[in-house]
Design an enzyme around this catalytic site. Structure first.
Site, PDB file in Angstrom:
ATOM      1  N   LYS A  50       0.865  13.338 -74.854  1.00 53.38           N
ATOM      2  CA  LYS A  50       1.443  14.260 -73.507  1.00 53.38           C
ATOM      3  C   LYS A  50       2.691  13.192 -73.277  1.00 53.38           C
ATOM      4  O   LYS A  50       4.440  14.139 -73.193  1.00 53.38           O
ATOM      5  CB  LYS A  50       0.355  14.097 -72.329  1.00 53.38           C
ATOM      6  N   SER A  75      -5.001  17.575 -64.333  1.00 51.58           N
ATOM      7  CA  SER A  75      -5.938  16.223 -63.570  1.00 51.58           C
ATOM      8  C   SER A  75      -5.897  15.509 -64.727  1.00 51.58           C
ATOM      9  O   SER A  75      -7.032  14.104 -65.034  1.00 51.58           O
ATOM     10  CB  SER A  75      -7.105  17.436 -63.404  1.00 51.58           C
ATOM     11  N   TYR A 112       2.586   5.277 -61.024  1.00 51.47           N
ATOM     12  CA  TYR A 112       3.615   6.024 -62.500  1.00 51.47           C
ATOM     13  C   TYR A 112       4.730   6.861 -60.744  1.00 51.47           C
ATOM     14  O   TYR A 112       5.681   6.610 -61.286  1.00 51.47           O
ATOM     15  CB  TYR A 112       3.187   6.380 -63.213  1.00 51.47           C
ATOM     16  N   ASN A 303      -7.543   7.981 -73.425  1.00 50.73           N
ATOM     17  CA  ASN A 303      -7.707   7.776 -71.928  1.00 50.73           C
ATOM     18  C   ASN A 303      -9.308   7.741 -72.184  1.00 50.73           C
ATOM     19  O   ASN A 303      -9.403   9.129 -71.529  1.00 50.73           O
ATOM     20  CB  ASN A 303      -6.645   8.119 -71.144  1.00 50.73           C
TER      21      ASN A 303
END
Length: 311
Positions: A50, A75, A112, A303
């Site tokens: 992504k 999400s 981030y 992840n």
């Protein structure tokens, strides 16, 4: 979206992404009877492909648009990707997340530098909240999978794979919102040598499989799959690309997804999330189709909550 546009996008986002490794396993090759080359986007910045689409979308903004920031609703991985890409490009990022999103994902977005706005856990609430922020701030909305700049960014994973393995017969990618498989299909069309693209999808959320059959975008009535990243559906920007350039979609069941994930963890010693085990599960399911072929698989991300592994 022509070859030059894909090449230019790759050049523009190179400073903001990792060129991820391509790995092999002789044991997994022997199991299938083929040569498999895994493009490891689980080693990408923020842990998933992504990052490529998010960087591409933000780099493409005008200076005036960057001043007002970007907004998205997600999400998971796209939330983190937008937050990190925006931080690198010094752009404000508004991230709409459902209130029940995993705490670890919210913390990653905050780390981030993303500004989290919580909403109810429904698609309608997400969209309305993002729209409100867009209207209030003038921020540019970024779609996780159904936006040209995002699709172009996603194409760069397969471009890199084909630069290293130009003789691939087939590339497989998982199918969720359709942004990765569309980008992969464009890359194979322009940079491959008669290279086919096949999608992997769970039976439980087989909207893309049904969409290719019916010729129109289908929705899912259930989201009952361990591959949580694939519970979304196709969009009007990526579906025509998928129709034109994707050879077929192979569906797999939940046990096959978990088995494929476990095999990659055990044999390759790398962490992948359930969604990106789906293409390898498809290869295992239809071994005869892939026998003696040179195959590329996009491992889309890593992840995963290691306290809640499915095996």
């Amino acid at each position: 979206m022509d070859k030059k546009t894909l090449t230019d996008t790759h050049q523009r986002i190179k400073p903001f992404i990792h060129r991820t490794p391509v790995l092999k396993s002789s044991l997994l090759d022997d199991m299938v009877g083929a040569q498999i080359h895994f493009k490891c986007e689980n080693f990408q910045k923020m842990g998933a492909f992504k990052m490529r689409g998010a960087a591409s979308a933000i780099v493409a903004l005008t200076e005036a648009e960057r001043q007002k920031g970007v907004v998205t609703h997600s999400s998971g991985n796209f939330a983190q990707a937008v937050a990190l890409a925006a931080k690198q490009l010094k752009v404000k990022a508004y991230i709409v997340m459902p209130e029940n999103a995993p705490r670890v994902k919210k913390e990653a977005v905050k780390a981030y530098g993303g500004n989290i706005i919580e909403c109810e856990s429904t698609p309608e609430a997400r969209e309305k909240t993002a729209e409100r922020i867009e209207n209030e701030t003038g921020a540019t909305f970024l779609h996780p999978s159904n936006q040209d700049e995002v699709i172009l960014g996603n194409s760069t994973a397969a471009i890199e794979l084909l630069q290293e393995r130009p003789d691939l017969d087939i590339i497989l990618a998982p199918v969720g919102g359709g942004g990765l498989i569309a980008g992969t299909a464009l890359a194979a069309h322009y940079f491959g040598n008669d290279c086919k693209v096949i999608g992997g999808e769970p039976f439980e959320v087989d909207d893309a499989y049904r969409s290719l059959k019916s010729g129109k975008i289908e929705r899912n009535t259930t989201t009952n799959t361990v591959a949580d990243g694939l519970r979304t559906y196709l969009g009007d920007r990526n579906f025509p690309i998928i129709q034109k350039y994707v050879d077929r979609i192979i569906r797999v069941d939940e046990k096959e997804i978990i088995r494929a994930m476990k095999l990659i963890w055990e044999r390759m010693k790398i962490i992948i999330e359930p969604s990106c085990a789906v293409p390898f599960a498809a290869v295992l399911r239809e071994k005869e189709r892939f026998k003696s072929k040179k195959i590329g698989i996009i491992l889309s991300g890593g992840n995963v909550d290691v306290t809640k592994l499915p095996f």
